[in-house]
Design a protein around this motif. Structure first.
Motif, PDB file in Angstrom:
ATOM      1  N   THR A  24      34.950  47.838  38.170  1.00  0.00           N
ATOM      2  CA  THR A  24      34.077  49.008  38.125  1.00  0.00           C
ATOM      3  C   THR A  24      34.601  50.104  39.044  1.00  0.00           C
ATOM      4  O   THR A  24      34.534  51.300  38.728  1.00  0.00           O
ATOM      5  N   ILE A  25      35.134  49.718  40.190  1.00  0.00           N
ATOM      6  CA  ILE A  25      35.695  50.698  41.121  1.00  0.00           C
ATOM      7  C   ILE A  25      36.941  51.336  40.526  1.00  0.00           C
ATOM      8  O   ILE A  25      37.132  52.556  40.599  1.00  0.00           O
ATOM      9  N   ARG A  35      28.988  42.465  48.824  1.00  0.00           N
ATOM     10  CA  ARG A  35      28.083  41.321  48.696  1.00  0.00           C
ATOM     11  C   ARG A  35      27.740  40.708  50.050  1.00  0.00           C
ATOM     12  O   ARG A  35      26.631  40.180  50.233  1.00  0.00           O
ATOM     13  N   ILE A  47      31.973  52.985  49.192  1.00  0.00           N
ATOM     14  CA  ILE A  47      33.248  52.714  48.535  1.00  0.00           C
ATOM     15  C   ILE A  47      34.296  53.742  48.943  1.00  0.00           C
ATOM     16  O   ILE A  47      35.439  53.394  49.276  1.00  0.00           O
ATOM     17  N   HIS A  80      25.979  46.000  44.471  1.00  0.00           N
ATOM     18  CA  HIS A  80      27.045  45.067  44.107  1.00  0.00           C
ATOM     19  C   HIS A  80      27.773  45.579  42.866  1.00  0.00           C
ATOM     20  O   HIS A  80      27.151  45.863  41.840  1.00  0.00           O
ATOM     21  N   VAL A  81      29.086  45.704  42.947  1.00  0.00           N
ATOM     22  CA  VAL A  81      29.901  46.043  41.778  1.00  0.00           C
ATOM     23  C   VAL A  81      31.169  45.197  41.821  1.00  0.00           C
ATOM     24  O   VAL A  81      31.637  44.815  42.900  1.00  0.00           O
ATOM     25  N   VAL A  82      31.709  44.891  40.668  1.00  0.00           N
ATOM     26  CA  VAL A  82      32.976  44.176  40.612  1.00  0.00           C
ATOM     27  C   VAL A  82      34.109  45.181  40.817  1.00  0.00           C
ATOM     28  O   VAL A  82      33.925  46.395  40.656  1.00  0.00           O
ATOM     29  N   HIS A  83      35.290  44.680  41.165  1.00  0.00           N
ATOM     30  CA  HIS A  83      36.387  45.593  41.489  1.00  0.00           C
ATOM     31  C   HIS A  83      36.835  46.411  40.293  1.00  0.00           C
ATOM     32  O   HIS A  83      37.292  47.546  40.454  1.00  0.00           O
ATOM     33  N   PRO A 118      40.092  47.708  45.967  1.00  0.00           N
ATOM     34  CA  PRO A 118      38.794  47.554  45.295  1.00  0.00           C
ATOM     35  C   PRO A 118      38.242  46.132  45.368  1.00  0.00           C
ATOM     36  O   PRO A 118      37.040  45.944  45.475  1.00  0.00           O
ATOM     37  N   GLU A 119      39.108  45.121  45.313  1.00  0.00           N
ATOM     38  CA  GLU A 119      38.614  43.748  45.389  1.00  0.00           C
ATOM     39  C   GLU A 119      38.049  43.442  46.770  1.00  0.00           C
ATOM     40  O   GLU A 119      37.031  42.754  46.896  1.00  0.00           O
ATOM     41  N   SER A 160      34.642  45.162  46.885  1.00  0.00           N
ATOM     42  CA  SER A 160      33.659  44.447  46.082  1.00  0.00           C
ATOM     43  C   SER A 160      33.121  43.226  46.814  1.00  0.00           C
ATOM     44  O   SER A 160      31.913  42.960  46.815  1.00  0.00           O
ATOM     45  N   ARG A 161      34.022  42.492  47.440  1.00  0.00           N
ATOM     46  CA  ARG A 161      33.605  41.283  48.164  1.00  0.00           C
ATOM     47  C   ARG A 161      32.719  41.623  49.356  1.00  0.00           C
ATOM     48  O   ARG A 161      31.680  40.989  49.578  1.00  0.00           O
TER      49      ARG A 161
END
Length: 340
Positions: free
Chosen positions: A126-127, A111, A93, A121-124, A103-104, A107-108
Protein backbone atom coordinates in the motif's frame (compact mmCIF):
# COMPACT_ATOMS: atom_id res chain seq x y z
CA UNK A 1 2.00 18.60 -32.02
CA UNK A 2 0.13 19.17 -28.78
CA UNK A 3 2.28 19.21 -25.62
CA UNK A 4 2.01 16.09 -23.53
CA UNK A 5 2.14 15.55 -19.79
CA UNK A 6 3.73 12.33 -18.62
CA UNK A 7 1.30 10.08 -16.79
CA UNK A 8 2.45 6.87 -15.16
CA UNK A 9 0.31 3.80 -14.71
CA UNK A 10 -1.11 2.98 -11.32
CA UNK A 11 1.41 0.26 -10.67
CA UNK A 12 4.60 -1.16 -12.15
CA UNK A 13 2.44 -4.19 -12.96
CA UNK A 14 0.97 -2.08 -15.79
CA UNK A 15 2.82 -0.84 -18.85
CA UNK A 16 3.93 2.78 -18.55
CA UNK A 17 4.02 5.41 -21.25
CA UNK A 18 7.77 4.88 -21.55
CA UNK A 19 7.16 1.15 -22.07
CA UNK A 20 4.73 1.93 -24.87
CA UNK A 21 7.21 4.27 -26.56
CA UNK A 22 9.76 1.45 -26.39
CA UNK A 23 7.29 -1.01 -27.92
CA UNK A 24 6.40 1.37 -30.77
CA UNK A 25 10.05 2.09 -31.60
CA UNK A 26 10.95 -1.60 -31.65
CA UNK A 27 7.96 -2.53 -33.79
CA UNK A 28 9.10 0.03 -36.36
CA UNK A 29 12.59 -1.50 -36.16
CA UNK A 30 11.14 -4.91 -36.96
CA UNK A 31 11.56 -6.56 -33.58
CA UNK A 32 9.41 -9.58 -32.76
CA UNK A 33 6.90 -9.55 -29.92
CA UNK A 34 9.01 -12.04 -27.98
CA UNK A 35 12.16 -9.97 -28.31
CA UNK A 36 10.37 -6.83 -27.12
CA UNK A 37 8.89 -8.75 -24.20
CA UNK A 38 12.30 -10.08 -23.17
CA UNK A 39 13.80 -6.58 -23.20
CA UNK A 40 11.00 -5.25 -21.00
CA UNK A 41 11.05 -8.37 -18.78
CA UNK A 42 7.36 -8.97 -19.51
CA UNK A 43 5.48 -12.04 -20.76
CA UNK A 44 5.12 -12.11 -24.54
CA UNK A 45 1.35 -12.37 -24.05
CA UNK A 46 1.35 -8.98 -22.31
CA UNK A 47 3.02 -7.27 -25.27
CA UNK A 48 0.85 -9.09 -27.79
CA UNK A 49 -2.33 -8.11 -25.93
CA UNK A 50 -1.12 -4.52 -25.59
CA UNK A 51 -0.56 -4.13 -29.32
CA UNK A 52 -3.83 -5.85 -30.20
CA UNK A 53 -6.02 -3.86 -27.80
CA UNK A 54 -4.48 -0.41 -28.06
CA UNK A 55 -3.50 -0.01 -31.70
CA UNK A 56 -5.45 2.34 -33.97
CA UNK A 57 -8.75 0.56 -34.75
CA UNK A 58 -8.88 2.01 -38.29
CA UNK A 59 -5.29 1.79 -39.51
CA UNK A 60 -3.97 -0.96 -37.24
CA UNK A 61 -0.85 1.09 -36.47
CA UNK A 62 0.50 1.24 -32.90
CA UNK A 63 1.09 4.78 -31.63
CA UNK A 64 2.39 4.92 -28.05
CA UNK A 65 0.69 8.11 -26.78
CA UNK A 66 -2.70 7.18 -28.16
CA UNK A 67 -2.24 3.62 -26.85
CA UNK A 68 -1.43 4.98 -23.40
CA UNK A 69 -4.54 7.17 -23.45
CA UNK A 70 -6.72 4.19 -24.40
CA UNK A 71 -5.23 2.05 -21.62
CA UNK A 72 -5.73 4.71 -18.96
CA UNK A 73 -9.29 5.33 -20.11
CA UNK A 74 -10.12 1.71 -19.29
CA UNK A 75 -8.87 2.01 -15.74
CA UNK A 76 -11.43 2.83 -13.05
CA UNK A 77 -11.14 6.19 -11.34
CA UNK A 78 -8.87 5.57 -8.33
CA UNK A 79 -10.45 6.11 -4.95
CA UNK A 80 -8.66 7.89 -2.15
CA UNK A 81 -6.67 5.21 -0.38
CA UNK A 82 -6.25 4.53 3.30
CA UNK A 83 -3.14 6.68 3.55
CA UNK A 84 -4.84 9.61 1.86
CA UNK A 85 -7.77 9.44 4.27
CA UNK A 86 -5.67 9.72 7.42
CA UNK A 87 -3.36 12.72 8.00
CA UNK A 88 -1.90 10.96 11.05
CA UNK A 89 -1.01 7.84 9.08
CA UNK A 90 0.36 9.87 6.17
CA UNK A 91 2.57 11.97 8.46
CA UNK A 92 3.92 8.83 10.20
CA UNK A 93 4.85 7.18 6.91
CA UNK A 94 6.37 10.28 5.33
CA UNK A 95 8.50 11.04 8.37
CA UNK A 96 10.04 7.54 8.29
CA UNK A 97 10.51 7.51 4.54
CA UNK A 98 12.53 10.71 4.97
CA UNK A 99 14.70 8.74 7.42
CA UNK A 100 15.17 6.11 4.68
CA UNK A 101 13.10 3.37 6.32
CA UNK A 102 11.78 0.80 3.89
CA UNK A 103 8.00 0.43 3.40
CA UNK A 104 8.18 -3.03 4.99
CA UNK A 105 9.89 -1.64 8.09
CA UNK A 106 7.27 1.09 8.34
CA UNK A 107 4.41 -1.38 7.93
CA UNK A 108 5.76 -3.58 10.71
CA UNK A 109 6.37 -0.73 13.14
CA UNK A 110 2.87 0.68 12.58
CA UNK A 111 1.48 -2.51 14.08
CA UNK A 112 3.85 -2.28 17.03
CA UNK A 113 3.30 1.43 17.68
CA UNK A 114 -0.48 1.38 17.19
CA UNK A 115 -1.77 -1.98 18.49
CA UNK A 116 -5.53 -2.29 18.19
CA UNK A 117 -5.85 0.66 15.78
CA UNK A 118 -6.67 -0.97 12.48
CA UNK A 119 -6.96 2.39 10.73
CA UNK A 120 -3.20 2.88 11.30
CA UNK A 121 -2.20 -0.48 9.78
CA UNK A 122 -1.21 -0.83 6.12
CA UNK A 123 0.82 -3.43 4.28
CA UNK A 124 4.03 -2.34 2.57
CA UNK A 125 2.51 -2.72 -0.91
CA UNK A 126 0.00 0.00 0.00
CA UNK A 127 2.89 2.36 0.75
CA UNK A 128 4.55 1.56 -2.56
CA UNK A 129 1.28 2.19 -4.39
CA UNK A 130 0.85 5.55 -2.66
CA UNK A 131 4.37 6.53 -3.73
CA UNK A 132 4.15 5.51 -7.37
CA UNK A 133 0.56 6.37 -8.28
CA UNK A 134 0.58 9.95 -9.52
CA UNK A 135 -2.41 12.15 -8.88
CA UNK A 136 -3.63 10.34 -5.78
CA UNK A 137 -2.14 12.86 -3.38
CA UNK A 138 -1.39 10.29 -0.68
CA UNK A 139 2.39 10.69 -0.34
CA UNK A 140 4.81 13.24 -1.72
CA UNK A 141 6.06 12.06 -5.08
CA UNK A 142 9.68 12.93 -4.30
CA UNK A 143 9.79 10.48 -1.38
CA UNK A 144 10.47 7.57 -3.74
CA UNK A 145 14.04 8.90 -3.90
CA UNK A 146 14.50 7.84 -0.27
CA UNK A 147 13.85 4.21 -1.16
CA UNK A 148 16.80 1.91 -1.50
CA UNK A 149 16.58 1.70 -5.30
CA UNK A 150 15.32 5.23 -5.88
CA UNK A 151 13.13 3.92 -8.71
CA UNK A 152 9.80 2.21 -9.28
CA UNK A 153 11.04 -0.72 -11.35
CA UNK A 154 13.92 -3.02 -10.60
CA UNK A 155 16.76 -3.42 -13.02
CA UNK A 156 18.16 -6.86 -13.78
CA UNK A 157 21.32 -7.70 -11.94
CA UNK A 158 24.38 -8.21 -14.06
CA UNK A 159 27.01 -10.81 -13.30
CA UNK A 160 30.20 -9.40 -11.89
CA UNK A 161 33.21 -9.86 -14.09
CA UNK A 162 35.34 -12.78 -13.09
CA UNK A 163 38.52 -11.67 -11.33
CA UNK A 164 41.66 -13.74 -11.14
CA UNK A 165 43.60 -14.26 -7.92
CA UNK A 166 46.34 -11.67 -7.72
CA UNK A 167 47.93 -12.14 -4.30
CA UNK A 168 51.47 -13.05 -3.42
CA UNK A 169 50.30 -14.77 -0.23
CA UNK A 170 48.02 -17.77 -0.81
CA UNK A 171 44.32 -17.23 -0.19
CA UNK A 172 42.23 -19.31 2.19
CA UNK A 173 39.01 -19.96 0.32
CA UNK A 174 35.49 -19.82 1.70
CA UNK A 175 35.19 -23.59 1.38
CA UNK A 176 37.66 -23.85 4.28
CA UNK A 177 35.70 -21.47 6.50
CA UNK A 178 34.38 -23.04 9.74
CA UNK A 179 30.81 -24.31 9.67
CA UNK A 180 29.84 -22.03 12.57
CA UNK A 181 30.17 -19.03 10.24
CA UNK A 182 27.48 -20.32 7.91
CA UNK A 183 25.05 -20.94 10.77
CA UNK A 184 25.12 -17.29 11.93
CA UNK A 185 24.87 -18.41 15.55
CA UNK A 186 28.31 -17.43 16.81
CA UNK A 187 28.90 -13.65 16.51
CA UNK A 188 32.13 -12.08 15.38
CA UNK A 189 32.23 -13.24 11.76
CA UNK A 190 32.24 -10.34 9.29
CA UNK A 191 31.73 -9.81 5.59
CA UNK A 192 33.51 -6.96 3.80
CA UNK A 193 33.78 -5.15 0.49
CA UNK A 194 34.43 -1.75 -1.09
CA UNK A 195 31.99 0.80 -2.46
CA UNK A 196 33.77 2.49 -5.35
CA UNK A 197 33.33 6.17 -6.22
CA UNK A 198 33.72 8.33 -9.30
CA UNK A 199 36.29 7.18 -11.87
CA UNK A 200 37.44 4.39 -9.53
CA UNK A 201 39.46 6.97 -7.58
CA UNK A 202 37.70 6.91 -4.20
CA UNK A 203 36.21 4.19 -2.04
CA UNK A 204 34.66 3.36 1.32
CA UNK A 205 35.15 0.01 3.04
CA UNK A 206 32.04 -1.72 4.35
CA UNK A 207 31.88 -4.35 7.10
CA UNK A 208 28.80 -6.30 8.20
CA UNK A 209 28.63 -8.69 11.16
CA UNK A 210 26.77 -11.82 10.01
CA UNK A 211 24.80 -12.52 13.20
CA UNK A 212 23.64 -9.00 14.15
CA UNK A 213 23.95 -7.28 10.71
CA UNK A 214 25.86 -4.53 12.50
CA UNK A 215 27.60 -2.18 10.04
CA UNK A 216 31.00 -0.49 10.26
CA UNK A 217 32.41 1.81 7.57
CA UNK A 218 36.12 2.06 6.80
CA UNK A 219 37.44 5.53 5.99
CA UNK A 220 39.85 5.57 3.01
CA UNK A 221 40.66 9.26 2.46
CA UNK A 222 43.71 8.85 0.22
CA UNK A 223 43.43 5.68 -1.83
CA UNK A 224 42.15 2.11 -1.64
CA UNK A 225 45.32 0.25 -2.51
CA UNK A 226 46.40 -2.83 -0.59
CA UNK A 227 48.53 -1.01 2.00
CA UNK A 228 45.99 1.73 2.70
CA UNK A 229 43.26 -0.89 2.98
CA UNK A 230 45.34 -2.96 5.38
CA UNK A 231 46.01 -0.01 7.70
CA UNK A 232 42.46 1.38 7.67
CA UNK A 233 40.86 -2.04 8.07
CA UNK A 234 43.18 -2.93 10.94
CA UNK A 235 42.39 0.32 12.75
CA UNK A 236 38.64 -0.30 12.34
CA UNK A 237 38.72 -3.93 13.49
CA UNK A 238 40.87 -3.13 16.53
CA UNK A 239 38.01 -1.04 17.90
CA UNK A 240 36.04 -4.27 18.43
CA UNK A 241 36.22 -6.46 21.55
CA UNK A 242 38.15 -9.67 21.00
CA UNK A 243 35.05 -11.99 20.91
CA UNK A 244 33.79 -10.02 17.90
CA UNK A 245 36.98 -10.56 15.89
CA UNK A 246 36.65 -14.15 14.65
CA UNK A 247 36.87 -13.98 10.85
CA UNK A 248 36.46 -11.79 7.77
CA UNK A 249 35.06 -12.89 4.40
CA UNK A 250 35.99 -10.80 1.32
CA UNK A 251 35.98 -11.11 -2.44
CA UNK A 252 39.16 -11.38 -4.51
CA UNK A 253 39.66 -7.66 -5.00
CA UNK A 254 43.23 -6.39 -5.23
CA UNK A 255 42.64 -4.15 -2.18
CA UNK A 256 43.12 -7.26 0.00
CA UNK A 257 46.62 -7.94 -1.29
CA UNK A 258 47.96 -7.41 2.26
CA UNK A 259 45.52 -9.90 3.82
CA UNK A 260 48.28 -11.88 5.53
CA UNK A 261 49.65 -8.74 7.22
CA UNK A 262 46.12 -7.85 8.31
CA UNK A 263 45.65 -11.29 9.86
CA UNK A 264 49.00 -11.02 11.65
CA UNK A 265 48.05 -7.63 13.12
CA UNK A 266 44.51 -8.56 14.21
CA UNK A 267 44.66 -12.34 14.67
CA UNK A 268 41.61 -12.43 12.41
CA UNK A 269 41.67 -14.90 9.47
CA UNK A 270 40.46 -13.78 6.05
CA UNK A 271 38.43 -16.12 3.82
CA UNK A 272 37.99 -15.36 0.13
CA UNK A 273 34.86 -15.91 -1.96
CA UNK A 274 34.88 -17.76 -5.23
CA UNK A 275 35.09 -15.53 -8.34
CA UNK A 276 31.82 -13.94 -9.46
CA UNK A 277 29.95 -15.22 -6.39
CA UNK A 278 28.54 -12.18 -4.56
CA UNK A 279 25.89 -14.32 -2.83
CA UNK A 280 28.67 -15.76 -0.69
CA UNK A 281 28.71 -12.35 1.02
CA UNK A 282 24.97 -11.85 0.96
CA UNK A 283 24.67 -9.65 4.05
CA UNK A 284 27.39 -7.34 2.78
CA UNK A 285 25.88 -7.12 -0.71
CA UNK A 286 22.52 -6.19 0.81
CA UNK A 287 24.12 -3.54 3.00
CA UNK A 288 26.05 -2.05 0.09
CA UNK A 289 22.73 -1.64 -1.69
CA UNK A 290 21.38 0.26 1.31
CA UNK A 291 24.49 2.42 1.44
CA UNK A 292 24.09 3.49 -2.18
CA UNK A 293 21.23 5.70 -0.95
CA UNK A 294 23.87 7.71 0.87
CA UNK A 295 26.73 7.24 -1.59
CA UNK A 296 25.29 7.31 -5.13
CA UNK A 297 27.30 5.77 -7.93
CA UNK A 298 29.49 8.20 -9.82
CA UNK A 299 30.13 10.51 -6.85
CA UNK A 300 33.39 11.36 -5.11
CA UNK A 301 33.43 9.30 -1.91
CA UNK A 302 36.53 11.05 -0.57
CA UNK A 303 34.36 14.02 0.44
CA UNK A 304 32.84 12.00 3.32
CA UNK A 305 34.86 12.26 6.53
CA UNK A 306 34.95 9.86 9.47
CA UNK A 307 32.19 11.73 11.34
CA UNK A 308 29.85 11.44 8.38
CA UNK A 309 30.58 7.73 7.96
CA UNK A 310 29.87 7.10 11.63
CA UNK A 311 26.58 9.00 11.37
CA UNK A 312 25.44 6.92 8.41
CA UNK A 313 26.49 3.65 10.04
CA UNK A 314 24.55 4.66 13.17
CA UNK A 315 21.46 5.36 11.08
CA UNK A 316 21.62 1.90 9.52
CA UNK A 317 22.34 0.22 12.85
CA UNK A 318 19.29 1.77 14.50
CA UNK A 319 16.79 0.69 11.84
CA UNK A 320 14.54 -2.29 12.66
CA UNK A 321 15.36 -5.29 10.47
CA UNK A 322 12.97 -8.00 9.38
CA UNK A 323 15.72 -10.63 9.47
CA UNK A 324 16.30 -9.75 13.17
CA UNK A 325 12.59 -10.09 14.01
CA UNK A 326 12.37 -6.29 13.90
CA UNK A 327 15.16 -5.68 16.39
CA UNK A 328 17.89 -3.26 15.32
CA UNK A 329 21.51 -4.33 14.74
CA UNK A 330 22.57 -2.00 17.55
CA UNK A 331 20.16 -3.69 19.98
CA UNK A 332 21.42 -7.15 19.05
CA UNK A 333 25.05 -6.11 19.42
CA UNK A 334 24.39 -4.39 22.76
CA UNK A 335 22.79 -7.61 24.03
CA UNK A 336 25.87 -9.61 23.08
CA UNK A 337 28.26 -7.15 24.70
CA UNK A 338 26.11 -7.14 27.83
CA UNK A 339 26.45 -10.93 28.08
CA UNK A 340 30.24 -10.63 27.94
Amino acid sequence: MRPRTYRASLSSRFLSEEDRIFIADRLVAGWSIRRIAASLERPASTISREVRRNRNPRTGSYRPFAAHDRALARLPRPKVGKIGQSPELRAYIQERLERRWSPEQISRMLRLDFPGREEMHVVHETIYLALYAQGRGELRRDLHKALRTGRARRKPRQHAQRRQPRFRDPMVMISERPAEVEDRVVPGHWEGDLIIGKNQKSAIGTLVERTTRYVMLVHLPDDHGAESMRDALTATIERLPTPLRRSLTWDQGSEMGQHKAFTTATDMPVYFCDPASPWQRGSNENTNGLLRQYFPKGTDLAQHDTTELERIAHELNTRPRKTLEWDTPAERLATLIGVW
